[in-house]
Scaffold this motif. Structure first.
Motif, PDB file in Angstrom:
ATOM      1  N   CYS A 166       0.849  -1.201   0.000  1.00 32.58           N
ATOM      2  CA  CYS A 166       0.000   0.000   0.000  1.00 32.58           C
ATOM      3  C   CYS A 166       0.881   1.246   0.000  1.00 32.58           C
ATOM      4  O   CYS A 166       1.028   1.920   1.028  1.00 32.58           O
ATOM      5  CB  CYS A 166      -0.897   0.003   1.235  1.00 32.58           C
ATOM      6  SG  CYS A 166      -1.949  -1.442   1.400  1.00 32.58           S
ATOM      7  N   SER A 192       3.087  -1.626   4.098  1.00 30.17           N
ATOM      8  CA  SER A 192       2.732  -2.972   3.658  1.00 30.17           C
ATOM      9  C   SER A 192       2.233  -3.768   4.852  1.00 30.17           C
ATOM     10  O   SER A 192       2.578  -3.473   6.004  1.00 30.17           O
ATOM     11  CB  SER A 192       3.920  -3.672   2.999  1.00 30.17           C
ATOM     12  OG  SER A 192       4.950  -3.885   3.926  1.00 30.17           O
ATOM     13  N   GLY A 225      -9.497   0.723  -3.171  1.00 24.43           N
ATOM     14  CA  GLY A 225      -8.090   0.338  -3.064  1.00 24.43           C
ATOM     15  C   GLY A 225      -7.958  -1.163  -2.889  1.00 24.43           C
ATOM     16  O   GLY A 225      -8.946  -1.885  -2.840  1.00 24.43           O
ATOM     17  N   ASN A 226      -6.747  -1.634  -2.774  1.00 21.30           N
ATOM     18  CA  ASN A 226      -6.500  -3.067  -2.688  1.00 21.30           C
ATOM     19  C   ASN A 226      -6.831  -3.625  -1.308  1.00 21.30           C
ATOM     20  O   ASN A 226      -6.676  -2.946  -0.294  1.00 21.30           O
ATOM     21  CB  ASN A 226      -5.048  -3.373  -3.029  1.00 21.30           C
ATOM     22  CG  ASN A 226      -4.742  -3.134  -4.487  1.00 21.30           C
ATOM     23  OD1 ASN A 226      -5.644  -2.932  -5.293  1.00 21.30           O
ATOM     24  ND2 ASN A 226      -3.478  -3.151  -4.838  1.00 21.30           N
ATOM     25  N   SER A 259      -6.931  -3.981   4.375  1.00 21.01           N
ATOM     26  CA  SER A 259      -7.138  -3.145   3.202  1.00 21.01           C
ATOM     27  C   SER A 259      -6.163  -1.984   3.252  1.00 21.01           C
ATOM     28  O   SER A 259      -5.703  -1.585   4.330  1.00 21.01           O
ATOM     29  CB  SER A 259      -8.575  -2.617   3.155  1.00 21.01           C
ATOM     30  OG  SER A 259      -8.790  -1.638   4.147  1.00 21.01           O
ATOM     31  N   CYS A 260      -5.840  -1.452   2.092  1.00 19.48           N
ATOM     32  CA  CYS A 260      -4.964  -0.278   2.052  1.00 19.48           C
ATOM     33  C   CYS A 260      -5.651   0.908   2.719  1.00 19.48           C
ATOM     34  O   CYS A 260      -4.990   1.764   3.300  1.00 19.48           O
ATOM     35  CB  CYS A 260      -4.573   0.036   0.614  1.00 19.48           C
ATOM     36  SG  CYS A 260      -3.398  -1.152  -0.082  1.00 19.48           S
ATOM     37  N   LYS A 261      -6.956   0.952   2.676  1.00 21.04           N
ATOM     38  CA  LYS A 261      -7.709   2.052   3.270  1.00 21.04           C
ATOM     39  C   LYS A 261      -7.714   1.984   4.798  1.00 21.04           C
ATOM     40  O   LYS A 261      -7.523   2.989   5.466  1.00 21.04           O
ATOM     41  CB  LYS A 261      -9.145   2.029   2.739  1.00 21.04           C
ATOM     42  CG  LYS A 261     -10.014   3.138   3.268  1.00 21.04           C
ATOM     43  CD  LYS A 261     -11.414   3.056   2.676  1.00 21.04           C
ATOM     44  CE  LYS A 261     -12.306   4.121   3.271  1.00 21.04           C
ATOM     45  NZ  LYS A 261     -13.688   3.989   2.819  1.00 21.04           N
TER      46      LYS A 261
END
Length: 97
Positions: free
Chosen positions: A42, A46, A66-67, A82-84
């Motif tokens: 991210c 990470s 996002g991922n 999650s990246c968020k």
């Protein structure tokens, strides 16, 4: 909201063909897969996700927000991030760091 996201991600990781709720966005085909552990990248951060059992599978999916990364060993060992939101939830031996 996070628990809905985790539930949808865990369900999707067990069967990618299943649709996720609109709040999660479409998970679709994983963009990265691995056995038992995976790294969610991210930007400058990470997250390392693992089933904690050496079995099962992990994947990273692209969503509208996002991922997201998920791991599931099929026996309750789960992790989601999650990246968020960062590390979201783990179950049994599953881990996120």
């Amino acid at each position: 909201m996070k628990s809905m996201l985790v539930a949808a991600i865990m369900l999707a990781s067990a069967s990618v063909a299943l649709a996720a709720p609109a709040s999660v966005g479409k998970l679709g085909t994983p963009i990265k897969m691995s056995k038992a552990s995976i790294k969610l990248e991210c930007g400058s951060k990470s997250y390392t996700l693992s089933t904690g059992t050496g079995g099962g599978s992990c994947s990273v999916h692209k969503t509208d927000d996002g991922n997201v990364g998920v791991c599931n060993d099929g026996n309750g060992g789960q992790a989601g991030a999650s990246c968020k939101d960062g590390c979201i939830e783990t179950h049994n031996k599953g881990s996120c760091s």
